[in-house]
Design a protein around this motif. Structure first.
Motif, PDB file in Angstrom:
ATOM      1  N   ALA A 189      48.516  43.375  32.760  1.00  0.00           N
ATOM      2  CA  ALA A 189      49.009  42.492  33.812  1.00  0.00           C
ATOM      3  C   ALA A 189      49.098  41.047  33.329  1.00  0.00           C
ATOM      4  O   ALA A 189      50.088  40.346  33.602  1.00  0.00           O
ATOM      5  N   LEU A 190      48.090  40.590  32.611  1.00  0.00           N
ATOM      6  CA  LEU A 190      48.103  39.219  32.119  1.00  0.00           C
ATOM      7  C   LEU A 190      49.261  38.998  31.149  1.00  0.00           C
ATOM      8  O   LEU A 190      49.928  37.955  31.185  1.00  0.00           O
ATOM      9  N   ASP A 217      41.635  42.692  41.714  1.00  0.00           N
ATOM     10  CA  ASP A 217      41.077  43.104  40.429  1.00  0.00           C
ATOM     11  C   ASP A 217      40.925  41.916  39.480  1.00  0.00           C
ATOM     12  O   ASP A 217      39.922  41.795  38.784  1.00  0.00           O
ATOM     13  N   VAL A 218      41.920  41.044  39.465  1.00  0.00           N
ATOM     14  CA  VAL A 218      41.846  39.865  38.608  1.00  0.00           C
ATOM     15  C   VAL A 218      40.655  39.001  39.005  1.00  0.00           C
ATOM     16  O   VAL A 218      39.870  38.553  38.160  1.00  0.00           O
ATOM     17  N   LEU A 226      45.063  34.912  39.503  1.00  0.00           N
ATOM     18  CA  LEU A 226      46.058  35.155  38.465  1.00  0.00           C
ATOM     19  C   LEU A 226      46.854  33.893  38.173  1.00  0.00           C
ATOM     20  O   LEU A 226      47.176  33.601  37.020  1.00  0.00           O
ATOM     21  N   THR A 227      47.171  33.134  39.209  1.00  0.00           N
ATOM     22  CA  THR A 227      47.902  31.876  38.996  1.00  0.00           C
ATOM     23  C   THR A 227      47.130  30.943  38.083  1.00  0.00           C
ATOM     24  O   THR A 227      47.683  30.337  37.170  1.00  0.00           O
ATOM     25  N   ARG A 228      45.828  30.823  38.304  1.00  0.00           N
ATOM     26  CA  ARG A 228      44.994  29.954  37.476  1.00  0.00           C
ATOM     27  C   ARG A 228      44.964  30.440  36.027  1.00  0.00           C
ATOM     28  O   ARG A 228      45.057  29.641  35.073  1.00  0.00           O
ATOM     29  N   LEU A 229      44.850  31.748  35.826  1.00  0.00           N
ATOM     30  CA  LEU A 229      44.803  32.285  34.476  1.00  0.00           C
ATOM     31  C   LEU A 229      46.119  32.059  33.736  1.00  0.00           C
ATOM     32  O   LEU A 229      46.130  31.679  32.553  1.00  0.00           O
TER      33      LEU A 229
END
Length: 230
Positions: A189-190, A217-218, A226-229
């Motif tokens: 996903a990443l 899950d993230v 997920l936005t931050r990652l």
């Protein structure tokens, strides 16, 4: 200033060599679960980073130089001679795993090298060459789970029952196949999200039920959105 991080393919099959010089005043780069184990040098230290189930933050060591070799999932236990589950979510000095004198000499040799990363890789090549080869079945397990196969399908394809697959997974990966599948799905996903794939499409292509499932899950595995990652 921000962290300086680089990585490239290692001469150890399937492994990645990396270097990092974290900025003492920066926000830091969390180390995310990836199913791997690393042998890491950092200015007088040589230690093993076991398989993570949650994001690991390295704030206490910021400002130091690092060089590491990230072994492919399931391979490090064969090279280092320790079951992965004994190192799960831990950072362990190499002197605690090997004879102290051998670990100290290796650390001193890397410390004195003009290029510590190259010296670390050379040591890893010697270690891998002297160890029994990793079980090739493990690579098939990783490939099947990373392709989205269920644990049952993966066990059947490997010719194992669920209990045997779980036992071998603990020793090789540090956790059971369900957790490994979840970690590999996170990494898929990443990669998609960082390539610019919309989050809803990322969720579908990576094997999540929907975008909300991806978001949960993230956050569960990394503590971040997920936005931050991305």
């Amino acid at each position: 200033m921000s962290d300086t991080y680089q990585e490239w393919a290692s001469r150890v099959p399937g492994a990645v060599l990396w270097t990092s010089s974290p900025d003492p005043g920066g926000p830091g780069r969390p180390v995310l679960p990836d199913g791997c184990m690393d042998l890491i040098w950092s200015e007088g230290r040589l230690f093993v980073a076991g398989p993570d189930t949650l994001a690991h933050h390295t704030g206490v060591d910021r400002g130091r130089r690092f060089a590491g070799i990230r072994f492919a999932p399931g391979t490090a236990p064969a090279y280092l001679g320790v079951p992965a589950h004994e190192l799960r979510d831990r950072r362990v000095e190499l002197t605690d795993l090997w004879r102290g004198v051998d670990a100290r000499r290796l650390t001193e040799r890397i410390d004195a090298a003009v290029d510590p990363a190259a010296e670390l890789e050379a040591a890893a090549v010697r270690i891998a060459g002297a160890a029994p080869p990793p079980d090739p079945l493990l690579a098939h397990v990783v490939a099947a789970l990373d392709a989205g196969r269920s644990v049952r399908e993966t066990a059947e394809a490997a010719g194992l029952n669920a209990r045997a697959l779980h036992r071998r997974s603990l020793a090789a990966f540090g956790y059971g196949p369900k957790t490994l599948a979840r970690v590999l799905r996170l990494q898929r996903a990443l990669a998609l999200a960082r390539a610019g794939v919309p989050f809803a499409e990322t969720a579908a292509r990576a094997g999540f039920t929907d975008q909300a499932h991806l978001a949960r899950d993230v956050r569960d595995l990394t503590g971040l959105t997920l936005t931050r990652l991305v």
